[in-house]
Design a protein around this motif. Structure first.
Motif, PDB file in Angstrom:
ATOM      1  N   TRP A  62      81.378  84.981  96.863  1.00 40.09           N
ATOM      2  CA  TRP A  62      80.237  84.086  96.687  1.00 40.09           C
ATOM      3  C   TRP A  62      78.981  84.638  97.366  1.00 40.09           C
ATOM      4  CZ3 TRP A  62      81.536  79.240  94.401  1.00 40.09           C
ATOM      5  CH2 TRP A  62      82.890  78.926  94.379  1.00 40.09           C
ATOM      6  N   GLU A  63      79.158  85.098  98.606  1.00 40.39           N
ATOM      7  CA  GLU A  63      77.999  85.463  99.417  1.00 40.39           C
ATOM      8  C   GLU A  63      77.274  86.704  98.926  1.00 40.39           C
ATOM      9  OE1 GLU A  63      81.745  86.462 101.943  1.00 40.39           O
ATOM     10  OE2 GLU A  63      81.118  84.965 100.473  1.00 40.39           O
ATOM     11  N   GLU A  64      77.858  87.442  97.985  1.00 42.78           N
ATOM     12  CA  GLU A  64      77.203  88.641  97.467  1.00 42.78           C
ATOM     13  C   GLU A  64      76.381  88.395  96.207  1.00 42.78           C
ATOM     14  OE1 GLU A  64      76.852  91.608  98.703  1.00 42.78           O
ATOM     15  OE2 GLU A  64      77.980  91.094 100.510  1.00 42.78           O
ATOM     16  N   TYR A  65      76.517  87.233  95.600  1.00 42.49           N
ATOM     17  CA  TYR A  65      75.811  86.999  94.337  1.00 42.49           C
ATOM     18  C   TYR A  65      74.294  86.937  94.504  1.00 42.49           C
ATOM     19  CZ  TYR A  65      79.428  86.596  90.808  1.00 42.49           C
ATOM     20  OH  TYR A  65      80.411  86.892  89.895  1.00 42.49           O
ATOM     21  N   GLU A  66      73.811  86.362  95.590  1.00 46.78           N
ATOM     22  CA  GLU A  66      72.361  86.296  95.780  1.00 46.78           C
ATOM     23  C   GLU A  66      71.767  87.703  95.845  1.00 46.78           C
ATOM     24  OE1 GLU A  66      68.985  84.628  98.936  1.00 46.78           O
ATOM     25  OE2 GLU A  66      71.117  84.167  99.245  1.00 46.78           O
ATOM     26  N   VAL A 119      78.899  80.754  88.268  1.00 44.62           N
ATOM     27  CA  VAL A 119      77.638  81.320  87.777  1.00 44.62           C
ATOM     28  C   VAL A 119      77.590  81.329  86.256  1.00 44.62           C
ATOM     29  CG1 VAL A 119      76.201  83.404  87.715  1.00 44.62           C
ATOM     30  CG2 VAL A 119      77.316  82.715  89.849  1.00 44.62           C
ATOM     31  N   PHE A 120      78.694  81.674  85.591  1.00 47.96           N
ATOM     32  CA  PHE A 120      78.663  81.917  84.151  1.00 47.96           C
ATOM     33  C   PHE A 120      79.456  80.911  83.315  1.00 47.96           C
ATOM     34  CE2 PHE A 120      77.705  86.102  85.951  1.00 47.96           C
ATOM     35  CZ  PHE A 120      76.533  86.394  85.256  1.00 47.96           C
ATOM     36  N   CYS A 121      80.373  80.174  83.893  1.00 52.51           N
ATOM     37  CA  CYS A 121      81.245  79.282  83.111  1.00 52.51           C
ATOM     38  C   CYS A 121      81.125  77.838  83.580  1.00 52.51           C
ATOM     39  CB  CYS A 121      82.695  79.749  83.207  1.00 52.51           C
ATOM     40  SG  CYS A 121      82.980  81.436  82.660  1.00 52.51           S
ATOM     41  N   ASP A 122      79.912  77.391  83.790  1.00 50.90           N
ATOM     42  CA  ASP A 122      79.690  76.029  84.262  1.00 50.90           C
ATOM     43  C   ASP A 122      79.735  75.059  83.080  1.00 50.90           C
ATOM     44  OD1 ASP A 122      79.168  74.005  86.025  1.00 50.90           O
ATOM     45  OD2 ASP A 122      77.264  74.815  86.746  1.00 50.90           O
ATOM     46  N   THR A 165      71.382  74.569  89.285  1.00 53.95           N
ATOM     47  CA  THR A 165      71.121  75.526  90.353  1.00 53.95           C
ATOM     48  C   THR A 165      72.442  75.901  91.026  1.00 53.95           C
ATOM     49  OG1 THR A 165      68.923  74.626  90.759  1.00 53.95           O
ATOM     50  CG2 THR A 165      69.916  75.920  92.525  1.00 53.95           C
ATOM     51  N   VAL A 166      72.695  77.190  91.145  1.00 54.50           N
ATOM     52  CA  VAL A 166      73.927  77.664  91.777  1.00 54.50           C
ATOM     53  C   VAL A 166      73.747  77.587  93.281  1.00 54.50           C
ATOM     54  CG1 VAL A 166      75.489  79.624  92.031  1.00 54.50           C
ATOM     55  CG2 VAL A 166      74.418  79.163  89.813  1.00 54.50           C
ATOM     56  N   SER A 203      72.994  80.801  95.263  1.00 49.99           N
ATOM     57  CA  SER A 203      72.041  81.722  94.630  1.00 49.99           C
ATOM     58  C   SER A 203      70.788  81.954  95.452  1.00 49.99           C
ATOM     59  CB  SER A 203      71.633  81.180  93.264  1.00 49.99           C
ATOM     60  OG  SER A 203      70.834  80.004  93.402  1.00 49.99           O
ATOM     61  N   GLY A 204      70.672  81.300  96.603  1.00 51.18           N
ATOM     62  CA  GLY A 204      69.423  81.385  97.348  1.00 51.18           C
ATOM     63  C   GLY A 204      68.331  80.565  96.685  1.00 51.18           C
ATOM     64  N   ASN A 205      68.734  79.467  96.039  1.00 47.98           N
ATOM     65  CA  ASN A 205      67.828  78.566  95.320  1.00 47.98           C
ATOM     66  C   ASN A 205      67.076  79.292  94.209  1.00 47.98           C
ATOM     67  OD1 ASN A 205      66.987  75.885  95.000  1.00 47.98           O
ATOM     68  ND2 ASN A 205      65.045  76.300  96.032  1.00 47.98           N
ATOM     69  N   ALA A 206      67.754  80.203  93.524  1.00 46.98           N
ATOM     70  CA  ALA A 206      67.139  80.969  92.452  1.00 46.98           C
ATOM     71  C   ALA A 206      66.778  80.072  91.274  1.00 46.98           C
ATOM     72  CB  ALA A 206      68.092  82.062  91.983  1.00 46.98           C
TER      73      ALA A 206
END
Length: 372
Positions: A104-108, A150-153, A158-159, A162-165
């Motif tokens: 999880w922590e690497e996606y941002e 991220v892809f199969c919601d 907002t993920v 994601s760092g509020n992306a």
């Protein structure tokens, strides 16, 4: 090295350890069978007769992000300054978005920030690194937890990691799924965690049904097949995957149906193979795994005794073109006209040699046309 000294066929890597024990069970699908997503539900297309999109794989990495950043910047530029083929309508990612263990922590850092300025939707199939699990991570998680978020919601949102992306979650119905478009059915497979991939019976049955359904639309739509693990490769890190070759050829033999093109990642370079099938059909097998991971995989030398091309499963397959020294991405155009469907592909590289200098424009390294 002189290209004449390198393989012009796929290769097999000798003495490869068996890692089949790494296979991980698939989580349940988030959407409904038969796992279709209509592109029009995500982005309304201006034309029902033409589709233009970007494609690449293996973008993440724990070390330098320079190459990924430049690749994305050039795709953004193509969106802002479209050529005669038109503006790309989405990006299709061939997997390995986050290294090394899909955390999880690497996606941002590895996905949301690098792609923050990419203005179109991003679809994806998982790579082996997206699906792997880090046993040393103090936070317990299961394979593909982050990828699915991220892809199969179930709806765009907002993920949380994601760092509020600004980019919201995607609503793909499953890890293996088909993107339905007016001119193509893009079938995406999931090859699991192992180095050469492994696909079990349930997904195989689904692929058989998808190819049969796609074949009924053949006059109206191209059949595009995507899988992270490259069936054919001449690189020195992986080589070809007998597992994927046997799987795909078994399905093709059972159904009597072959796709119009096969795209893969996994290998960190660009390779375009051509495979001849009975009846005169030639299918391009294209590897586009040089999307940003900082280590590229060279094509093997003929004198490298770690590799062999001596296997009947590699017969009838030839390496038409490759680029193993530069990162890059594909731009695909599929157009339906009165005479049929034409699929055009262009592979662009970012400049990385010291004579050219970083920041220069991309170079067209390969292009191909498939008349259907």
């Amino acid at each position: 090295m002189n290209p004449a000294q390198k393989y012009s066929t796929p290769v097999l890597k000798k003495n490869v350890p068996d890692d089949s024990g790494k296979f991980l069970p698939l989580p349940k699908a988030t959407g409904l069978f038969p796992f279709h997503l209509d592109v029009q539900d995500i982005r309304k297309l201006g034309s029902q007769n033409k589709l233009v999109f970007h494609m690449l794989g293996d973008t993440g990495g724990l070390r330098s992000a320079d190459f990924q950043r430049e690749v994305v910047s050039e795709m953004v530029r193509q969106y802002q300054q479209p050529d005669e083929h038109g503006k790309p309508q989405f990006l299709y990612h061939l997997g390995d978005i986050v290294y090394n263990h899909g955390e999880w922590e690497e996606y941002e850092r590895q996905f949301f920030k690098p792609f923050q300025h990419y203005p179109a939707p991003i679809f994806a199939i998982p790579g082996n690194h997206d699906a792997d699990v880090n046993p040393d991570n103090p936070a317990v998680y299961s394979s593909l937890d982050a990828f699915r978020a991220v892809f199969c919601d179930s709806s765009p949102r907002t993920v949380t990691f994601s760092g509020n992306a600004e980019r919201k979650s995607m609503v793909q119905p499953n890890l293996y799924w088909s993107l339905i478009t007016p001119v193509a059915r893009i079938i995406g497979l999931y090859g699991n965690v192992t180095k050469f991939g492994k696909i079990e019976a349930e997904q195989r049955r689904w692929l058989v049904a998808e190819l049969q359904a796609a074949n009924l639309e053949r006059k109206e739509k191209a059949v595009v097949l995507c899988v992270h693990h490259a069936p054919y490769s001449a690189d020195i890190n992986h080589g070809s995957s007998l597992e994927m070759i046997r799987f795909l050829e078994g399905v093709f033999a059972e159904t009597g149906i072959v796709p119009d093109v096969v795209f893969s990642g996994h290998v960190h370079n660009y390779q375009r193979f051509a495979k001849d099938y009975p009846g005169g059909k030639t299918v391009p097998y294209i590897v586009a795994g040089g999307g940003g991971y900082d280590e590229l995989h060279p094509v093997a030398s003929l004198t490298d005794n770690r590799f062999s091309a001596d296997n009947p499963l590699l017969d009838g397959v030839r390496l038409v073109n490759y680029c193993d020294r530069r990162h890059g991405f594909l731009k695909i155009s599929i157009e339906k006209e009165a005479g049929g469907i034409t699929l055009k592909g262009a592979f662009y590289t970012i400049p990385e040699d010291e004579n050219t200098g970083r920041g220069a424009s991309v170079k067209l390294a390969d292009e191909f046309v498939i008349n259907l």
